[in-house]
Design an enzyme around this catalytic site. Structure first.
Site, short mmCIF file in Angstrom:
data_model
loop_
_atom_site.label_atom_id
_atom_site.label_comp_id
_atom_site.label_asym_id
_atom_site.label_seq_id
_atom_site.Cartn_x
_atom_site.Cartn_y
_atom_site.Cartn_z
N LYS A 51 0.84 -1.20 0.00
CA LYS A 51 0.00 0.00 0.00
C LYS A 51 0.88 1.25 0.00
O LYS A 51 0.63 2.20 -0.73
CB LYS A 51 -0.93 0.00 1.22
N GLN A 95 -4.87 -1.25 9.76
CA GLN A 95 -4.80 -2.57 9.13
C GLN A 95 -5.41 -3.64 10.04
O GLN A 95 -5.11 -3.71 11.23
CB GLN A 95 -3.33 -2.90 8.79
N ASP A 118 -11.01 3.08 3.96
CA ASP A 118 -11.49 1.69 3.81
C ASP A 118 -12.99 1.63 3.54
O ASP A 118 -13.50 0.60 3.11
CB ASP A 118 -11.21 0.90 5.10
N1 GUN Z 1 -6.98 -6.50 6.16
C1 GUN Z 1 -7.26 -7.24 5.06
N2 GUN Z 1 -7.88 -6.48 4.13
C2 GUN Z 1 -7.99 -5.24 4.65
C3 GUN Z 1 -8.52 -4.02 4.17
O1 GUN Z 1 -9.05 -3.91 3.07
N3 GUN Z 1 -8.41 -2.95 5.00
C4 GUN Z 1 -7.86 -3.03 6.22
N4 GUN Z 1 -7.83 -1.93 6.97
N5 GUN Z 1 -7.35 -4.15 6.71
C5 GUN Z 1 -7.41 -5.24 5.92
#
Ligand code: GUN
Length: 280
Positions: A51, A95, A118
């Protein structure tokens, strides 16, 4: 046809990069994404690294705020309040998964909806469900963009979604309803998942079980989107038996190289949208 998620994600990232560059000239500001990463769960480390890397590529200034596995909930809540109030921060991402002493719901609810890249905050979830403008969860958004590359008009199509998570299944259903699909969600308690899947013009599979969907589950000429990322005998496989299903369908996403790259590109898109909303 095999849908090239890597290529589509690159196209999207290039569009984002151009827009950020134009906005930077005009405003002298750049989007900033703050990522909170707790503990050292290996998959999270990889996702977050990706990311941040892709953010940099498009001109988003991103930073990781790390905490040990035993950090208190209060400390994370305090940090979120600080980031909410920081006008330089466009987007906040915590996350998942979180260690057990931290209540996910409390964390998600505290992130300001306008910084919720998100799209997990109840305000964004509610806006999406109401058909209003909303920050939309990255994976279902990416899936929708891929489906629309294959088929522009989805009106009247029968979409079946395997899995009902807040992360994927539920928002996916909202997005496909918005496209005027007839939507069925199937899950672990559904009586005959195979029969439901075989009726799908569009099949989105997000259940987290390797090779779950077989050839005789899918309709000829359908579009199959595989959200699964499963480690199996040192190989990454999806939720769909790719090799046998691909021969029968109109289009299918591979794993890796399908939905995954689009998820990250959509996170960048959401961060840009949050940045723009804060310029007004
Ligand atoms: N963990 C796995 N996928 C995601 C996501 O799309 N966003 C976040 N914040 N954590 C994750």
């Amino acid at each position: 046809m095999i849908i090239d998620g890597k290529k589509e994600a690159e196209v999207l990232r290039n569009e984002i990069k151009k827009e950020i560059s134009l906005l930077q000239e005009k405003t002298k500001k750049v989007p900033t994404l703050s990522v909170i990463l707790i503990g050292n769960y290996a998959p999270s480390e990889i996702y977050v690294k990706n990311k941040v890397l892709k953010s940099k590529e498009v001109g988003i200034n991103s930073n990781i705020i790390r905490y040990p596995d035993n950090v208190s909930e209060n400390e994370i809540l305090k940090k979120i309040i600080e980031l909410n109030e920081d006008s330089k921060v466009s987007g906040i991402l915590v996350q998942l998964p979180l260690p057990k002493q931290i209540n996910k719901e409390k964390i998600i609810n505290l992130i300001h909806p306008s910084k919720d890249v998100d799209g997990f905050h109840p305000v964004n979830v509610g806006n999406l469900a109401s058909g209003y403008q909303a920050i939309t969860p990255c994976t279902p958004l990416g899936c929708t963009l891929l489906i629309k590359k294959i088929e522009k008009n989805l009106s009247g199509k029968h979409a079946v979604i395997v899995g009902r998570s807040n992360l994927n299944g539920k928002p996916m259903a909202q997005l496909l309803l918005k496209e005027n699909c007839t939507v069925t969600i199937v899950h672990s308690k559904t009586k005959n998942i195979k029969v439901e899947c075989s009726k799908a013009d569009i099949l989105v599979v997000a259940i987290g079980v390797p090779n779950f969907v077989k050839k005789d589950w899918v309709k000829e000429g359908s579009i199959v989107i595989d959200v699964g990322i499963n480690k199996l005998e040192n190989k990454i496989v999806g939720d769909v038996k790719f090799e046998e299903v691909k021969a029968k369908v109109k289009a299918i996403t591979p794993v890796p190289g399908g939905v995954g790259p689009m998820t990250i590109a959509c996170l960048l898109k959401n961060t840009l949208e949050c940045f723009k909303a804060h310029l007004i």
